[in-house]
Design a protein around this motif. Structure first.
Motif, PDB file in Angstrom:
ATOM      1  N   THR A  44      -1.988 -11.186   6.972  1.00 40.05           N
ATOM      2  CA  THR A  44      -1.911  -9.965   6.177  1.00 40.05           C
ATOM      3  C   THR A  44      -2.774  -9.999   4.921  1.00 40.05           C
ATOM      4  N   LEU A  45      -3.459  -8.883   4.684  1.00 37.69           N
ATOM      5  CA  LEU A  45      -4.205  -8.711   3.436  1.00 37.69           C
ATOM      6  C   LEU A  45      -4.155  -7.233   3.056  1.00 37.69           C
ATOM      7  N   LEU A  46      -3.305  -6.907   2.073  1.00 39.97           N
ATOM      8  CA  LEU A  46      -3.082  -5.522   1.680  1.00 39.97           C
ATOM      9  C   LEU A  46      -3.317  -5.282   0.191  1.00 39.97           C
ATOM     10  N   LYS A  47      -3.934  -6.230  -0.473  1.00 39.81           N
ATOM     11  CA  LYS A  47      -4.175  -6.103  -1.911  1.00 39.81           C
ATOM     12  C   LYS A  47      -5.157  -4.971  -2.197  1.00 39.81           C
ATOM     13  N   PRO A  48      -5.000  -4.298  -3.342  1.00 40.48           N
ATOM     14  CA  PRO A  48      -5.879  -3.164  -3.655  1.00 40.48           C
ATOM     15  C   PRO A  48      -7.336  -3.544  -3.890  1.00 40.48           C
ATOM     16  N   ASN A  49      -7.588  -4.803  -4.238  1.00 40.10           N
ATOM     17  CA  ASN A  49      -8.968  -5.225  -4.511  1.00 40.10           C
ATOM     18  C   ASN A  49      -9.629  -5.892  -3.308  1.00 40.10           C
ATOM     19  N   THR A  50      -9.096  -5.640  -2.118  1.00 47.73           N
ATOM     20  CA  THR A  50      -9.667  -6.190  -0.886  1.00 47.73           C
ATOM     21  C   THR A  50     -11.054  -5.597  -0.627  1.00 47.73           C
ATOM     22  N   THR A  51     -11.965  -6.441  -0.138  1.00 44.56           N
ATOM     23  CA  THR A  51     -13.323  -5.996   0.173  1.00 44.56           C
ATOM     24  C   THR A  51     -13.631  -6.229   1.654  1.00 44.56           C
ATOM     25  N   PHE A  52     -14.758  -5.690   2.111  1.00 39.72           N
ATOM     26  CA  PHE A  52     -15.186  -5.919   3.489  1.00 39.72           C
ATOM     27  C   PHE A  52     -15.333  -7.413   3.764  1.00 39.72           C
ATOM     28  N   GLU A  53     -15.848  -8.136   2.799  1.00 39.47           N
ATOM     29  CA  GLU A  53     -16.025  -9.577   2.964  1.00 39.47           C
ATOM     30  C   GLU A  53     -14.680 -10.271   3.180  1.00 39.47           C
ATOM     31  N   HIS A  54     -13.664  -9.840   2.442  1.00 42.41           N
ATOM     32  CA  HIS A  54     -12.335 -10.411   2.623  1.00 42.41           C
ATOM     33  C   HIS A  54     -11.806 -10.150   4.036  1.00 42.41           C
ATOM     34  N   ILE A  55     -12.038  -8.945   4.543  1.00 42.59           N
ATOM     35  CA  ILE A  55     -11.568  -8.595   5.884  1.00 42.59           C
ATOM     36  C   ILE A  55     -12.300  -9.399   6.948  1.00 42.59           C
ATOM     37  N   GLU A  56     -13.579  -9.604   6.759  1.00 39.36           N
ATOM     38  CA  GLU A  56     -14.345 -10.421   7.706  1.00 39.36           C
ATOM     39  C   GLU A  56     -13.771 -11.838   7.775  1.00 39.36           C
ATOM     40  N   LYS A  57     -13.422 -12.381   6.628  1.00 39.00           N
ATOM     41  CA  LYS A  57     -12.829 -13.722   6.566  1.00 39.00           C
ATOM     42  C   LYS A  57     -11.452 -13.719   7.235  1.00 39.00           C
ATOM     43  N   LEU A  58     -10.666 -12.699   6.971  1.00 44.21           N
ATOM     44  CA  LEU A  58      -9.328 -12.588   7.549  1.00 44.21           C
ATOM     45  C   LEU A  58      -9.388 -12.570   9.068  1.00 44.21           C
ATOM     46  N   CYS A  59     -10.282 -11.777   9.611  1.00 43.90           N
ATOM     47  CA  CYS A  59     -10.392 -11.661  11.061  1.00 43.90           C
ATOM     48  C   CYS A  59     -10.900 -12.953  11.697  1.00 43.90           C
ATOM     49  N   LYS A  60     -11.832 -13.595  11.040  1.00 41.87           N
ATOM     50  CA  LYS A  60     -12.333 -14.874  11.544  1.00 41.87           C
ATOM     51  C   LYS A  60     -11.202 -15.898  11.591  1.00 41.87           C
ATOM     52  N   GLU A  61     -10.406 -15.955  10.550  1.00 41.53           N
ATOM     53  CA  GLU A  61      -9.268 -16.882  10.506  1.00 41.53           C
ATOM     54  C   GLU A  61      -8.257 -16.563  11.603  1.00 41.53           C
TER      55      GLU A  61
END
Length: 219
Positions: A12-29
């Motif tokens: 899960t990553l729902l923080k308001p300061n989430t970026t595309f880069e963060h999502i790319e890392k999340l999905c890779k993990e």
């Protein structure tokens, strides 16, 4: 307890300061560790779908988040939009104010609209209702779980992670005792380590929502 925790985790990553880069890392993990899903805000559903298209990881998003105070019509539109973008699972927030006003007729109608949405979808959807148990008493939790079971929702979930408290063992046990074996229980909010996760599973949870998935599985 011998369980595959990774397969039960919504990364899960729902923080308001989430970026595309963060999502790319999340999905890779999520792909590396074999998590059940990634849980992201709606604007990141298309990116997550693209990044996870060649994996078994589902894309989960949140609806009416985090307050649950949107009208049902707005929640349903948001849900339809998320489905069109490729979401596999929807975690929607109950209107806690309606619960405190004893307007369970409105709460149930909203549940029924989500179940109807699921039944008319061309894909297999999973619908979870977030109860925000930190604000509720035992009677209210029981009533909501009974209604979720009766209307046919897939999961009851403890928390958004944005309230005054998260998941606890007593609430998980209570929720499981009411919904039985045919409805899932998702423990979410404040789960940071392996011991807490196992305790939640032993209490009856079969899905864990957490931003600490890697810490939990790398024991």
């Amino acid at each position: 307890m011998n369980v595959n925790l990774a397969s039960m985790i919504d990364h899960t990553l729902l923080k308001p300061n989430t970026t595309f880069e963060h999502i790319e890392k999340l999905c890779k993990e999520a792909k590396v560790y074999g998590f059940a899903s990634v849980c992201v805000n709606p604007c990141y559903v298309p990116l997550s779908v693209e990044l996870l298209k060649d994996s078994n990881v589902k894309v989960c998003t949140v609806i009416g988040f985090p307050l649950g105070a949107n009208t049902t019509a707005v929640k349903i539109y948001e849900a339809q939009n998320a489905i069109q973008m490729g979401a596999d699972e929807l975690d929607y927030v109950v209107n806690v104010g309606y619960v405190f006003d004893n307007r369970f007729d409105l709460v149930k109608k909203e549940m029924e609209e989500f179940v109807t949405l699921r039944s008319t979808s061309s894909k297999k959807l999973v619908i979870k209702i977030i109860l925000e148990t930190c604000y509720l008493n035992e009677e209210q939790i029981i009533r909501l779980c009974e209604m979720a079971r009766e209307t046919g929702l897939d999961f009851v979930k403890t928390s958004t992670g944005f309230g005054t408290g998260g998941a606890n063992i007593e609430h998980i046990k209570l929720m499981r005792s009411i919904v039985g074996t045919h409805v899932g229980v998702k423990a979410s909010g404040g789960i940071k380590n392996y011991q807490d996760s196992i305790a939640m599973v032993e209490a009856g949870a079969n899905r864990i929502g957490t931003s600490s998935g890697i810490t939990i599985v790398e024991i």
